[in-house]
Design a protein around this motif. Structure first.
Motif, PDB file in Angstrom:
ATOM      1  N   GLY A  68     -17.134 -28.392   8.794  1.00  0.00           N
ATOM      2  CA  GLY A  68     -16.265 -27.542   9.319  1.00  0.00           C
ATOM      3  C   GLY A  68     -15.969 -26.321   8.632  1.00  0.00           C
ATOM      4  N   ALA A  69     -15.768 -26.526   7.355  1.00  0.00           N
ATOM      5  CA  ALA A  69     -15.374 -25.424   6.178  1.00  0.00           C
ATOM      6  C   ALA A  69     -16.803 -24.450   6.214  1.00  0.00           C
ATOM      7  CB  ALA A  69     -15.278 -25.913   4.731  1.00  0.00           C
ATOM      8  N   ALA A  70     -17.919 -25.014   6.227  1.00  0.00           N
ATOM      9  CA  ALA A  70     -19.180 -24.314   6.114  1.00  0.00           C
ATOM     10  C   ALA A  70     -19.296 -23.499   7.741  1.00  0.00           C
ATOM     11  CB  ALA A  70     -20.412 -25.190   6.023  1.00  0.00           C
ATOM     12  N   THR A  71     -19.071 -24.121   8.587  1.00  0.00           N
ATOM     13  CA  THR A  71     -18.915 -23.278   9.689  1.00  0.00           C
ATOM     14  C   THR A  71     -18.020 -22.121   9.867  1.00  0.00           C
ATOM     15  OG1 THR A  71     -19.601 -25.133  11.129  1.00  0.00           O
ATOM     16  CG2 THR A  71     -18.512 -23.406  12.287  1.00  0.00           C
ATOM     17  N   VAL A  72     -16.891 -22.372   9.328  1.00  0.00           N
ATOM     18  CA  VAL A  72     -15.908 -21.109   9.299  1.00  0.00           C
ATOM     19  C   VAL A  72     -16.294 -20.199   8.127  1.00  0.00           C
ATOM     20  CG1 VAL A  72     -13.472 -20.619   8.604  1.00  0.00           C
ATOM     21  CG2 VAL A  72     -13.777 -22.788   9.892  1.00  0.00           C
ATOM     22  N   ALA A  73     -16.819 -20.375   6.862  1.00  0.00           N
ATOM     23  CA  ALA A  73     -17.423 -19.560   6.185  1.00  0.00           C
ATOM     24  C   ALA A  73     -18.441 -18.988   6.717  1.00  0.00           C
ATOM     25  CB  ALA A  73     -18.009 -20.477   4.978  1.00  0.00           C
ATOM     26  N   LEU A  74     -19.575 -19.509   7.541  1.00  0.00           N
ATOM     27  CA  LEU A  74     -20.292 -18.715   8.239  1.00  0.00           C
ATOM     28  C   LEU A  74     -19.707 -17.479   9.116  1.00  0.00           C
ATOM     29  CD1 LEU A  74     -23.261 -17.968   8.996  1.00  0.00           C
ATOM     30  CD2 LEU A  74     -22.946 -19.827  10.798  1.00  0.00           C
ATOM     31  N   TYR A  75     -18.595 -18.041  10.054  1.00  0.00           N
ATOM     32  CA  TYR A  75     -18.076 -17.080  10.852  1.00  0.00           C
ATOM     33  C   TYR A  75     -17.463 -15.882  10.053  1.00  0.00           C
ATOM     34  CZ  TYR A  75     -13.970 -15.590  13.591  1.00  0.00           C
ATOM     35  OH  TYR A  75     -12.995 -14.821  14.201  1.00  0.00           O
ATOM     36  N   LEU A  76     -16.664 -16.329   8.954  1.00  0.00           N
ATOM     37  CA  LEU A  76     -16.134 -15.320   8.137  1.00  0.00           C
ATOM     38  C   LEU A  76     -17.372 -14.250   7.402  1.00  0.00           C
ATOM     39  CD1 LEU A  76     -13.510 -17.481   6.231  1.00  0.00           C
ATOM     40  CD2 LEU A  76     -13.198 -15.801   8.221  1.00  0.00           C
ATOM     41  N   GLY A  88     -10.107  -8.201  16.308  1.00  0.00           N
ATOM     42  CA  GLY A  88     -10.014  -6.790  16.377  1.00  0.00           C
ATOM     43  C   GLY A  88     -11.464  -6.079  15.803  1.00  0.00           C
ATOM     44  N   GLY A  89     -12.685  -6.987  16.011  1.00  0.00           N
ATOM     45  CA  GLY A  89     -13.933  -6.620  15.712  1.00  0.00           C
ATOM     46  C   GLY A  89     -14.504  -7.068  14.607  1.00  0.00           C
ATOM     47  N   GLY A  90     -15.042  -6.310  13.855  1.00  0.00           N
ATOM     48  CA  GLY A  90     -15.602  -6.858  12.489  1.00  0.00           C
ATOM     49  C   GLY A  90     -15.649  -5.882  11.353  1.00  0.00           C
ATOM     50  N   GLY A  91     -15.765  -6.395  10.284  1.00  0.00           N
ATOM     51  CA  GLY A  91     -16.223  -5.639   9.019  1.00  0.00           C
ATOM     52  C   GLY A  91     -15.058  -6.053   7.919  1.00  0.00           C
ATOM     53  N   ILE A  92     -15.352  -5.768   6.625  1.00  0.00           N
ATOM     54  CA  ILE A  92     -14.763  -6.213   5.554  1.00  0.00           C
ATOM     55  C   ILE A  92     -13.196  -5.824   5.439  1.00  0.00           C
ATOM     56  CG2 ILE A  92     -15.216  -4.605   4.062  1.00  0.00           C
ATOM     57  CD1 ILE A  92     -15.625  -7.999   3.183  1.00  0.00           C
ATOM     58  N   ALA A  93     -12.989  -4.510   6.386  1.00  0.00           N
ATOM     59  CA  ALA A  93     -11.602  -4.071   6.195  1.00  0.00           C
ATOM     60  C   ALA A  93     -10.499  -5.192   6.678  1.00  0.00           C
ATOM     61  CB  ALA A  93     -11.604  -2.646   6.869  1.00  0.00           C
ATOM     62  N   HIS A  94     -11.185  -5.897   7.626  1.00  0.00           N
ATOM     63  CA  HIS A  94     -10.321  -6.947   8.246  1.00  0.00           C
ATOM     64  C   HIS A  94      -9.497  -8.016   7.119  1.00  0.00           C
ATOM     65  CE1 HIS A  94     -10.820  -6.251  12.452  1.00  0.00           C
ATOM     66  NE2 HIS A  94     -11.934  -5.894  12.036  1.00  0.00           N
ATOM     67  N   PHE A  95     -10.246  -8.302   6.054  1.00  0.00           N
ATOM     68  CA  PHE A  95      -9.845  -9.088   4.985  1.00  0.00           C
ATOM     69  C   PHE A  95      -8.708  -8.384   4.303  1.00  0.00           C
ATOM     70  CE2 PHE A  95     -13.843 -10.630   6.010  1.00  0.00           C
ATOM     71  CZ  PHE A  95     -13.755 -11.998   6.096  1.00  0.00           C
ATOM     72  N   ALA A  96      -8.590  -7.185   4.228  1.00  0.00           N
ATOM     73  CA  ALA A  96      -7.540  -6.359   3.398  1.00  0.00           C
ATOM     74  C   ALA A  96      -6.437  -6.012   4.466  1.00  0.00           C
ATOM     75  CB  ALA A  96      -8.147  -5.159   2.730  1.00  0.00           C
ATOM     76  N   GLY A  97      -6.604  -6.019   5.535  1.00  0.00           N
ATOM     77  CA  GLY A  97      -5.530  -5.667   6.865  1.00  0.00           C
ATOM     78  C   GLY A  97      -4.704  -6.970   6.941  1.00  0.00           C
ATOM     79  N   PRO A  98      -3.771  -6.745   8.015  1.00  0.00           N
ATOM     80  CA  PRO A  98      -2.928  -7.641   8.314  1.00  0.00           C
ATOM     81  C   PRO A  98      -3.246  -9.016   8.577  1.00  0.00           C
ATOM     82  CG  PRO A  98      -2.584  -5.760   9.725  1.00  0.00           C
ATOM     83  CD  PRO A  98      -3.756  -5.569   8.902  1.00  0.00           C
ATOM     84  N   THR A  99      -4.510  -9.030   9.013  1.00  0.00           N
ATOM     85  CA  THR A  99      -5.041 -10.328   9.353  1.00  0.00           C
ATOM     86  C   THR A  99      -5.958 -11.226   8.227  1.00  0.00           C
ATOM     87  OG1 THR A  99      -7.445  -9.436   9.959  1.00  0.00           O
ATOM     88  CG2 THR A  99      -5.419  -9.878  11.805  1.00  0.00           C
ATOM     89  N   GLY A 100      -5.990 -10.644   7.113  1.00  0.00           N
ATOM     90  CA  GLY A 100      -6.475 -10.976   5.859  1.00  0.00           C
ATOM     91  C   GLY A 100      -6.056 -12.488   5.588  1.00  0.00           C
ATOM     92  N   GLY A 101      -4.861 -12.680   5.465  1.00  0.00           N
ATOM     93  CA  GLY A 101      -4.356 -14.076   5.030  1.00  0.00           C
ATOM     94  C   GLY A 101      -4.584 -15.110   6.278  1.00  0.00           C
ATOM     95  N   TYR A 102      -4.659 -14.730   7.494  1.00  0.00           N
ATOM     96  CA  TYR A 102      -4.975 -15.544   8.580  1.00  0.00           C
ATOM     97  C   TYR A 102      -6.239 -16.078   8.312  1.00  0.00           C
ATOM     98  CZ  TYR A 102      -0.574 -14.144  10.435  1.00  0.00           C
ATOM     99  OH  TYR A 102       0.681 -14.011  10.649  1.00  0.00           O
ATOM    100  N   LEU A 103      -7.273 -14.990   7.884  1.00  0.00           N
ATOM    101  CA  LEU A 103      -8.773 -15.334   7.921  1.00  0.00           C
ATOM    102  C   LEU A 103      -8.939 -16.359   6.710  1.00  0.00           C
ATOM    103  CD1 LEU A 103      -9.976 -11.600   8.599  1.00  0.00           C
ATOM    104  CD2 LEU A 103     -10.069 -13.815  10.315  1.00  0.00           C
ATOM    105  N   ALA A 104      -8.351 -16.109   5.566  1.00  0.00           N
ATOM    106  CA  ALA A 104      -8.467 -17.025   4.400  1.00  0.00           C
ATOM    107  C   ALA A 104      -7.954 -18.497   4.777  1.00  0.00           C
ATOM    108  CB  ALA A 104      -7.722 -16.401   3.282  1.00  0.00           C
ATOM    109  N   GLY A 105      -6.966 -18.402   5.385  1.00  0.00           N
ATOM    110  CA  GLY A 105      -6.511 -19.729   5.921  1.00  0.00           C
ATOM    111  C   GLY A 105      -7.240 -20.343   6.865  1.00  0.00           C
ATOM    112  N   PHE A 106      -8.122 -19.775   7.533  1.00  0.00           N
ATOM    113  CA  PHE A 106      -8.839 -20.476   8.244  1.00  0.00           C
ATOM    114  C   PHE A 106      -9.856 -21.653   7.531  1.00  0.00           C
ATOM    115  CE2 PHE A 106      -9.420 -17.029  11.924  1.00  0.00           C
ATOM    116  CZ  PHE A 106      -8.046 -17.049  12.511  1.00  0.00           C
ATOM    117  N   LEU A 107     -10.419 -21.085   6.507  1.00  0.00           N
ATOM    118  CA  LEU A 107     -11.317 -22.156   5.656  1.00  0.00           C
ATOM    119  C   LEU A 107     -10.671 -23.224   5.194  1.00  0.00           C
ATOM    120  CD1 LEU A 107     -14.196 -21.699   4.751  1.00  0.00           C
ATOM    121  CD2 LEU A 107     -13.332 -20.836   2.778  1.00  0.00           C
ATOM    122  N   VAL A 108      -9.383 -23.006   4.819  1.00  0.00           N
ATOM    123  CA  VAL A 108      -8.501 -24.211   4.177  1.00  0.00           C
ATOM    124  C   VAL A 108      -8.153 -24.989   5.269  1.00  0.00           C
ATOM    125  CG1 VAL A 108      -6.515 -24.719   3.048  1.00  0.00           C
ATOM    126  CG2 VAL A 108      -7.668 -22.718   2.399  1.00  0.00           C
TER     127      VAL A 108
END
Length: 190
Positions: A68-76, A88-108
């Motif tokens: 499960g974590a590996a799958t989410v890591a692949l997605y990220l 909102g699309g793709g790109g590294i900027a999503h990790f620094a924008g408003p969704t960044g915390g949610y994306l990190a939370g997906f893995l955990v």
């Protein structure tokens, strides 16, 4: 102590030397599911309500903690390199924008719900519901913490937590019905 069987192993038993190929195929399929669910959304600012969190938590419950974590890591990783897999699309900027915390939370959260599945939390409605709510809380806490750093705590709660509480409860309820039903549809396993 060995963990309880997880749904994917009961549905598709891993086979010796094919286990790695099976895991890779499942990870790609799971990352595609998350990407599709990211685009099923109700537009809101700064973070849309999507079925993405449902898919992340469901994959944890079905695949277990490691896959499960590996799958989410692949997605990220797919999103980080620019594939349009995020709401909102793709790109590294999503990790620094408003969704960044949610994306990190997906893995955990995927690792947590996977661990819960490995401890038999996906077979009953009450435990699955509680597990989904715990996974949602992890994602929300990570998202809130990041948004609070960007916007301040009060605004972060108003735009990044409160609007999603009902949706999280609905998604948790849906999974709480679906997962135990999936187990009942499988042949009995030991």
């Amino acid at each position: 102590m060995s963990s309880a069987p997880i749904l994917i192993d009961a549905a598709w038993a891993p086979g010796g030397h094919r286990r790695l190929a099976r895991g890779a195929l499942l990870a790609v399929a799971g990352s595609l599911l998350i990407a599709v669910c990211a685009h099923i959304k109700v537009p809101m600012w700064p973070v849309p309500i999507t079925m993405q969190t449902f898919a992340v938590l469901l994959i944890g419950f079905v695949y277990g903690s490691r896959l499960g974590a590996a799958t989410v890591a692949l997605y990220l990783a797919e999103g980080a390199v620019g594939l349009p897999v995020f709401a909102g699309g793709g790109g590294i900027a999503h990790f620094a924008g408003p969704t960044g915390g949610y994306l990190a939370g997906f893995l955990v959260a995927a690792a947590l719900t996977g661990w819960l599945a490995e401890n038999n939390w996906s077979r009953s409605i009450p435990l699955t519901l509680l597990g989904m709510l715990l996974g949602s809380a992890v994602i929300t806490l990570f998202g809130f913490a990041w948004l609070a750093a960007l916007l301040g705590a009060e605004k972060a709660f108003l735009v990044g937590v409160a609007p999603f509480l009902v949706g999280d409860a609905v998604k948790a309820s849906l999974a709480a019905v679906l997962l135990p039903m999936a187990w009942k549809g499988l042949p009995r396993i030991l």
